[in-house]
Enzyme design. Structure first.
Site, PDB file in Angstrom:
ATOM      1  N   HIS A 610       0.772  -1.107  -0.087  1.00  0.00           N
ATOM      2  CA  HIS A 610      -0.157   0.000  -0.130  1.00  0.00           C
ATOM      3  C   HIS A 610       0.894   1.449   0.165  1.00  0.00           C
ATOM      4  O   HIS A 610       0.249   2.261  -0.071  1.00  0.00           O
ATOM      5  CB  HIS A 610      -0.784  -0.165   1.142  1.00  0.00           C
ATOM      6  CG  HIS A 610      -2.433   0.591   1.007  1.00  0.00           C
ATOM      7  ND1 HIS A 610      -2.454   1.722   0.175  1.00  0.00           N
ATOM      8  CD2 HIS A 610      -3.485   0.367   1.399  1.00  0.00           C
ATOM      9  CE1 HIS A 610      -3.807   2.016   0.020  1.00  0.00           C
ATOM     10  NE2 HIS A 610      -4.433   1.259   0.733  1.00  0.00           N
ATOM     11  N   ASP A 614      -1.847   2.007  -4.487  1.00  0.00           N
ATOM     12  CA  ASP A 614      -3.142   2.163  -3.853  1.00  0.00           C
ATOM     13  C   ASP A 614      -4.188   0.977  -4.435  1.00  0.00           C
ATOM     14  O   ASP A 614      -4.088   0.549  -5.386  1.00  0.00           O
ATOM     15  CB  ASP A 614      -3.776   3.759  -4.181  1.00  0.00           C
ATOM     16  CG  ASP A 614      -2.893   4.742  -3.629  1.00  0.00           C
ATOM     17  OD1 ASP A 614      -2.113   4.367  -2.484  1.00  0.00           O
ATOM     18  OD2 ASP A 614      -2.800   5.842  -3.985  1.00  0.00           O
TER      19      ASP A 614
END
Length: 637
Positions: A610, A614
């Site tokens: 992450h 995204d």
């Protein structure tokens, strides 16, 4: 080129010992080649200096005998200057560097035994590195006089002496009781002992980078003898042309140290003025590309443990002390040793048979060389019925001790270097990378039809698998969504412009990820050929470091085992890994008389970092991946 030098010495004095060959190399009419480039021998053997290939040692320096290259040539040839004066001419064989990141190794197996003849090109031993098990060969004809490091000894530092070879069979007997300690005691230098060299380290304790961290391709330059490092002539980031003066060292004289290839000085590991730099200590890091320098800002060499084999755990003291006149609790069975006073010497085959049969090796009398337990001893061993008696005749009452588990209840499997690296990297990944997971189903009907047609066309030339389509589709999806083809580099996110797909392969030694380079521009037939070749080499332990180090995206496929879906752990510094499940026949809506069709549906799960990718970006990548597989003709666009 080293092979050429040795052959020239042999041709000049074919029946001479190693010391005589040394004299020919140094002073004789046939001098070593002075080229700085390697001949065919460089691909077959690395020198005893860590990460210092043979090509860096070619040639005799015109300086003094203590010049670094001359000193190492003398060491490898076993010159009289490097041996005990009471012993015949011999060669001390150091543990070579067998991979770019290797700091220490484990002797997995000796291919030659003491007293055996070693021909040129013969395999001497197999060494387990941090990446694979690799064999190293002899570069000349000799005899194995003494093995100094037993099979299974772990964490042997590079450059440590592991065996002794001689040029004449009649010299073997002189090394029967040879040890490194006794050699030190008989050398002339022993008359004037010096303090033991302190470990070479920076003034402050280094905070090593997280275990398992990966670095770009590099070369670690190491010390070739006990030295004092006077000064560094070049600074970080400076381009090194061929054979520049890199640093000055001091031993019996002050010498300059040269490198033999171009590159960039990325990291200095030993500060100026450091005294007693030991043999094999890492000095600096050199990289080929200038942009790789920043990756070594926090580089620290891996710490290794002592060369000596791990000692067995100490025997616990008796619960209650017996009076001085007390008699033994029970007599030792006739013909058996009273108990181990140290390591039990046993051949690998005998050890395996004893474990399978639940035999306690401490109760077996060895008949092999120096009391070693061999297969014959295990086959003829008869358990003594009197053995349980000592358990009944207990010492005076004291705290109860838990009974030892019965033989055969469990087996302790030693952790290999490869398994240790896997554990470190996966632990680092799960603890430092914020994983999240995205799953999607893919209709594989079109892929199966195209694959069937292509395999008909390739009949007799090989086959294309479903996994090859997955690799190609993944590579093309990475071009469409480059964020998924990126790496977290702590200070920057590196977005790669080529797609090198790492394919997870299970081997007897552990998991390894050989790389299909430039998968985005390769055809399916080429990808299929690469995967078959890499997987075969991986299972045989023959992968070269450049074939499994790196990669920009990883695929792990467990579909062949019937696994429906799973979540894989990211391979740092990569940002994504794709987990492939099995294909299943499912009913899907269709515009036909039945109102449905049966389709082969495959479930895939994308694990994302992450910090780099995204959630929406990961979803875009899966959408592109699905499009390429459900319409494989689009791979041609």
């Amino acid at each position: 080129m080293w092979r050429v030098c040795v052959r020239r010495a042999q041709s000049a004095v074919p029946r001479a010992g190693l010391g005589d060959r040394w004299a020919v190399l140094k002073d004789g009419p046939v001098a070593p080649c002075g080229s700085s480039r390697a001949g065919p021998g460089a691909a077959r053997f690395s020198s005893g200096t860590p990460s210092y290939g043979v090509r860096f040692l070619c040639g005799w320096s015109s300086g003094s005998d203590t010049a670094p290259r001359n000193r190492l040539l003398r060491q490898l040839l076993g010159s009289p200057g490097r041996r005990s004066y009471s012993l015949p001419p011999h060669q001390k064989v150091p543990l070579p560097s067998l991979s770019p990141t290797m700091q220490a190794g484990t002797i997995a197996r000796w291919e030659k035994k003491e007293g055996e003849k070693i021909n040129e090109g013969d395999l001497i031993a197999e060494v387990e590195t941090d990446k694979a098990t690799v064999g190293f060969e002899s570069l000349e004809e000799c005899y194995m006089a003494k093995i100094l490091v037993a099979e299974g000894t772990r964490d042997i530092p590079i450059g440590s002496i592991i065996c002794i070879t001689v040029g004449k069979p009649e010299d073997i007997e002189a090394f029967k009781n040879y040890t490194l300690d006794s050699a030190a005691a008989t050398t002339p230098q022993a008359a004037a002992p010096t303090p033991a060299p302190a470990p070479c380290a920076a003034p402050t304790a280094p905070s090593a980078k997280a275990p398992g961290s990966s670095y770009p391709p590099h070369m670690q330059v190491s010390a070739v003898g006990e030295q004092r490092l006077e000064s560094w002539k070049l600074r970080l980031g400076v381009h090194l042309s061929e054979r520049p003066c890199l640093k000055e060292i001091r031993e019996t004289a002050q010498d300059s140290f040269e490198v033999q290839e171009e590159g960039y000085l990325a990291k200095i590991l030993i500060p100026e003025g450091t005294r007693d730099v030991p043999l094999g200590a890492p000095l600096c890091i050199i990289v080929e590309k200038q942009e790789d320098i920043a990756a070594f800002a926090d580089y620290r060499p891996m710490e290794v443990t002592s060369l000596k084999p791990q000692a067995p755990p100490p025997v616990p003291p008796p619960v209650a002390a017996a009076p001085p006149t007390a008699q033994p609790l029970a007599p030792t069975p006739s013909g058996l040793p009273a108990g181990p006073k140290g390591r039990v010497f046993v051949s690998p085959l005998a050890k395996k048979l004893a474990a399978e049969r639940g035999i306690d090796l401490t109760q077996v009398k060895g008949t092999g060389p120096e009391g070693r337990i061999i297969k014959k001893d295990i086959d003829s061993f008869v358990p003594s019925k009197a053995a349980p008696a000592p358990a009944a005749a207990m010492a005076p009452p004291g705290p109860r001790v838990a009974p030892a588990p019965a033989a055969g209840v469990f087996t302790d499997v030693p952790i290999s270097n490869i398994r240790r690296v896997i554990a470190q990297r996966l632990m680092q990944s799960k603890q430092t990378i914020p994983h999240y997971y995205l799953s999607i189903d893919v209709n594989m009907g079109e892929v199966l039809l195209v694959r069937k047609e292509l395999n008909k066309m390739l009949e007799g030339k090989g086959k294309i698998s479903v996994n090859d389509f997955i690799i190609k589709a993944s590579a093309l999806a990475c071009l469409k969504v480059p964020e998924a083809n990126s790496s977290w580099m702590d200070t920057v996110i590196r977005q790669n412009h080529v797609v090198d797909v790492s394919v997870a392969v299970s081997t007897p030694a552990g998991l390894i990820t050989p790389i299909v380079f430039n998968a985005h521009i390769k055809g399916l037939e080429t990808i299929a050929s690469d995967v078959v070749s890499l997987a075969s080499k991986a299972r045989e332990g023959k992968l070269q470091p450049h074939e499994f180090q790196g990669g920009t995206f990883t695929i792990s496929n467990l579909g062949m085992f019937g696994i429906k879906n799973f979540s894989a752990i990211i391979n740092p510094p990569q940002a994504c890994i794709l987990a492939i499940g099995a294909s299943e026949d499912k009913l899907i809506p269709a515009d036909n008389e039945k109102g449905f069709d049966v389709a082969s549906v495959m479930s895939v799960t994308l694990s994302c970092d992450h910090r780099v990718v995204d959630g929406a970006v990961g979803a875009q990548w899966l959408a592109e991946f699905k499009k390429y597989l459900e319409k494989p003709i689009t791979m041609l666009l």
